[in-house]
Motif scaffolding. Structure first.
Motif, PDB file in Angstrom:
ATOM      1  N   HIS A   1      -2.590   7.318   0.447  1.00  0.00           N
ATOM      2  CA  HIS A   1      -4.022   7.334   0.119  1.00  0.00           C
ATOM      3  C   HIS A   1      -4.654   8.557   0.774  1.00  0.00           C
ATOM      4  O   HIS A   1      -4.169   9.024   1.813  1.00  0.00           O
ATOM      5  CB  HIS A   1      -4.718   6.043   0.599  1.00  0.00           C
TER       6      HIS A   1
ATOM      7  N   ASN B   1      -0.765  11.640   4.845  1.00  0.00           N
ATOM      8  CA  ASN B   1      -1.167  10.922   3.641  1.00  0.00           C
ATOM      9  C   ASN B   1      -1.646  11.876   2.549  1.00  0.00           C
ATOM     10  O   ASN B   1      -1.328  11.702   1.369  1.00  0.00           O
ATOM     11  CB  ASN B   1      -2.263   9.893   3.970  1.00  0.00           C
TER      12      ASN B   1
ATOM     13  N   TRP C   1     -11.750   8.368  -3.205  1.00  0.00           N
ATOM     14  CA  TRP C   1     -10.525   8.148  -2.439  1.00  0.00           C
ATOM     15  C   TRP C   1      -9.408   7.839  -3.424  1.00  0.00           C
ATOM     16  O   TRP C   1      -9.545   6.952  -4.261  1.00  0.00           O
ATOM     17  CB  TRP C   1     -10.695   6.973  -1.474  1.00  0.00           C
TER      18      TRP C   1
ATOM     19  N   SER D   1      -1.821   0.940  -4.819  1.00  0.00           N
ATOM     20  CA  SER D   1      -1.812  -0.399  -4.241  1.00  0.00           C
ATOM     21  C   SER D   1      -1.318  -1.407  -5.264  1.00  0.00           C
ATOM     22  O   SER D   1      -1.588  -1.273  -6.464  1.00  0.00           O
ATOM     23  CB  SER D   1      -3.219  -0.781  -3.766  1.00  0.00           C
TER      24      SER D   1
ATOM     25  N   GLN E   1       0.831  -1.203   0.000  1.00  0.00           N
ATOM     26  CA  GLN E   1       0.000   0.000   0.000  1.00  0.00           C
ATOM     27  C   GLN E   1       0.860   1.245   0.000  1.00  0.00           C
ATOM     28  O   GLN E   1       1.839   1.325   0.745  1.00  0.00           O
ATOM     29  CB  GLN E   1      -0.902   0.012   1.242  1.00  0.00           C
TER      30      GLN E   1
ATOM     31  N   TYR F   1      -5.493   6.494  -4.157  1.00  0.00           N
ATOM     32  CA  TYR F   1      -4.597   5.542  -3.487  1.00  0.00           C
ATOM     33  C   TYR F   1      -3.655   4.888  -4.489  1.00  0.00           C
ATOM     34  O   TYR F   1      -3.844   4.962  -5.706  1.00  0.00           O
ATOM     35  CB  TYR F   1      -5.410   4.442  -2.791  1.00  0.00           C
TER      36      TYR F   1
END
Length: 207
Positions: free
Chosen positions: A82, A191, A98, A102, A79, A100
């Motif tokens: 985010h 973040n 959201w 990954s 990860q 992010y």
């Protein structure tokens, strides 16, 4: 992992770099249908034409015993940053989302020999200690400290599939994209700040 086309990453060099920078991953296996997870420092290595995820865990952690099930598939999750993206940051009305990064890695796991584990620990210490004064490298450790290797189990996962996503508002127009970066910089949490930096860097890369 569901990945819309906008956000899919297929460049293996980019994926390797991401794993290198975000190498504290989550290893997921199953025991009699129940998921088990451990959070571990991991490495991605290439041997010939194959990629392997390597790592170790405490002998007392029962998860390593799930590796002994023949052809049992495992999942490793890496990860990155985010952050929440408010719909009020768009020019036109829309819904929040959201952002992010990954990577999901699927494969089959096996237990390392003691020699393989020593090599793995040597590489891991080199990665995190080489720049430090009086570095705690494997070759610098006392025989007594090295004996603690008996308390861990090394493993390697032969990679069979990699799924990677960078969801960075690539589907928004340039005005919205720039405004999202500005608003993320204004947020207080780390973040959001990291996501803003990443989006800004990606914008420069695309150009």
């Amino acid at each position: 992992m569901y990945i819309p086309t906008y956000f899919k990453v297929t460049d293996m060099n980019e994926i390797r770099d991401f794993i290198q920078k975000n190498s504290f991953g989550t290893l997921v296996t199953t025991k009699q249908g129940t998921p088990i997870a451990s959070h571990l420092p991991l490495q991605l290595n290439k041997q010939g034409d194959n990629y392997y995820i390597t790592g170790h865990m405490a002998y007392g952690n029962p998860q390593w015993k799930t590796f002994e099930v023949e052809n049992e598939h495992v999942l490793v999750i890496f990860q990155g940053p985010h952050a929440y993206v408010s719909s009020t940051w768009y020019k036109d009305e829309n819904v929040p989302t959201w952002n992010y990064q990954s990577v999901h890695v699927y494969g089959t796991a096996s237990i390392m020999s003691e020699q393989e584990l020593e090599e793995e620990l040597s590489l891991l210490l080199q990665k995190y200690e080489h720049h430090r004064e009086n570095a705690a490298l494997w070759e610098n450790l006392s025989p007594q400290t090295k004996k603690q290797i008996k308390g861990i189990v090394g493993f390697k996962i032969k990679v069979q599939e990699i799924q990677a996503a960078n969801k960075l508002s690539q589907n928004r127009n340039e005005e919205d994209y720039q405004n999202i970066i500005t608003k993320l910089y204004e947020e207080k949490d780390l973040n959001s700040q990291q996501m803003a930096q990443l989006m800004k860097r990606e914008l420069k890369t695309d150009k």
